[in-house]
Design an enzyme around this catalytic site. Sequence first.
Site, PDB file in Angstrom:
ATOM      1  N   GLU A  10       0.841  -1.204   0.000  1.00 38.87           N
ATOM      2  CA  GLU A  10       0.000   0.000   0.000  1.00 38.87           C
ATOM      3  C   GLU A  10       0.876   1.255   0.000  1.00 38.87           C
ATOM      4  O   GLU A  10       1.849   1.355   0.764  1.00 38.87           O
ATOM      5  CB  GLU A  10      -0.871  -0.053   1.258  1.00 38.87           C
ATOM      6  CG  GLU A  10      -1.787   1.124   1.481  1.00 38.87           C
ATOM      7  CD  GLU A  10      -2.587   0.951   2.775  1.00 38.87           C
ATOM      8  OE1 GLU A  10      -3.540   1.730   2.968  1.00 38.87           O
ATOM      9  OE2 GLU A  10      -2.262   0.057   3.589  1.00 38.87           O
TER      10      GLU A  10
ATOM     11  N   LYS B 135      -9.115   2.337  -1.969  1.00 35.02           N
ATOM     12  CA  LYS B 135      -9.361   1.690  -0.678  1.00 35.02           C
ATOM     13  C   LYS B 135     -10.747   2.086  -0.189  1.00 35.02           C
ATOM     14  O   LYS B 135     -11.109   3.275  -0.216  1.00 35.02           O
ATOM     15  CB  LYS B 135      -8.295   2.121   0.320  1.00 35.02           C
ATOM     16  CG  LYS B 135      -8.342   1.427   1.665  1.00 35.02           C
ATOM     17  CD  LYS B 135      -7.114   1.831   2.478  1.00 35.02           C
ATOM     18  CE  LYS B 135      -7.040   1.100   3.805  1.00 35.02           C
ATOM     19  NZ  LYS B 135      -5.797   1.430   4.543  1.00 35.02           N
TER      20      LYS B 135
ATOM     21  N   CYS C   2      -5.361  -3.261   2.314  1.00 38.38           N
ATOM     22  CA  CYS C   2      -5.164  -3.354   3.766  1.00 38.38           C
ATOM     23  C   CYS C   2      -6.452  -3.542   4.569  1.00 38.38           C
ATOM     24  O   CYS C   2      -6.986  -4.629   4.658  1.00 38.38           O
ATOM     25  CB  CYS C   2      -4.382  -2.163   4.263  1.00 38.38           C
ATOM     26  SG  CYS C   2      -3.616  -2.438   5.896  1.00 38.38           S
TER      27      CYS C   2
END
Length: 497
Positions: free
Chosen positions: A46, A115, A170
């Site tokens: 990330e 995300k 994540c």
Amino acid sequence: MKYGYIKVAAGTPDLKVADCEYNTERILEMIGEMKAAGVKVMVFPELCITGYSCRDLFLQRKLIDSAKEQLRRIIIDTADVDALILVGLPVSVRGKLYNVAAVLNRGNILGFVPKQNIPMYNEFYEGRQFTRGHGAVTDILWDGHTVMFGANQIFRCSSMPGLALGVEICEDLWGPHSPGVEHAIHGATLIANLSASNDIIGKAGYRRDLVKMESATAITGYIYASAGIGESTTDLVFGGHDIIAEYGAVLSESGRFENGFITAEIDVERLEYERRRMSTYPDGEDHDVRMGASPESMYIESEFELEKEETTLTRSYPAAPFVPGNAAEREERCQEILNIQSHGLARRLRHIGAKRAVIGISGGLDSTLALLVTVRAFDLLGLDRKGICAITMPCFGTTDRTYRNACTLIRELGADFHEIPIREAVNQHFKDIGQDPQVFDVTFENCQARERTQVLMDMSNKIGGIVVGTGDLSELALGWATYNGDHMSMYAVNSSV
């Protein structure tokens, strides 16, 4: 890529926080190493172009522009790399900043995946800089090119259609409803997770379990690439914990607190087979209808190209796949099997009100296991072990060793011992049907098995008991169990082992 295998990698390059040029150099170096290793899907952490720990520097135009410039460089420098490459960076869209994965292939950018779950708890403050991404896919203008932007994207390989990749970032994995599961339902056989997961006590095991379970429940391959030691600050420590899993099994895992990359070969054809076999695995369109999904939540597919070539396998397959190699796990597995067998038999005995059981003991493995199960079942029910009528029936093939084993076993376990030789009965049967006892054919073998079963059945009638079968799964599956012989019983305890 032949035979359904694809070589994938999760990499954690060395980096310096907010030094996009340095980080890109390290990313390109690692891409070169992965290329030399034959990797076709390369996943990096990330925000790896900028570093994850930039905090409010993410709000600075200079950092955002530098990340854009370096992504452009990666795209140009990987034009000759036959792979799907995923790198993380911040991208500004309509005045808002998003934490995205850029999906690249042969010098082209296929899409940006934002995300969706932005953490604002404990040590995480991403909401200060980043806007939550959504599933709906739209077109944006980036560097003079129209690029798809949104989480609901599947990237499918034109030369290997079963290879389809979805992306998480994540925290997307850590929430109660993972986007990766939705990606899998809509056709993704691989999930890539670009992560910056810091290390605290006990977190590594939990992280590993999350990856394993998502790959298992979604029936996917899972590539988890996490930020490494270059991210560590006074507030957080990152260990570069990379994991590659397939259908609930970890294929490769990095050491912690050391940068580098790991590889493994994902068996895409196996994943496709398991999904076909599992009748409850949902169809994406049907799932959307049942969930009342809006058009904005629908998925967009993009194609990418890979050269179809031989994949050199480094993964191993155990010779005994159902027997754990670890001694402690093996002991636990054996106890579990015995408990399942014995509780099943105990339930049958209780249901029919039987207090006696009849079992033939040869001294071999199958009948030994069946007797151990029967003894445990009797113990569970509080029944006297003398209620187990254990019969040894020596005949032509009985050796001194197996005979002694049978006798010793029965006596040591406290069962009711019976010895009933069947040689004369079998010889009489040979005479009756005209079988030459010197011809060791299937008739010779089956006559003994059926004679033993007759003894067991008739003895059970005599004492009011139940015949416990000793035939095992290998005999049944391969056809070695004698019809109306080895496999005949009132309750078989080994047939599912």
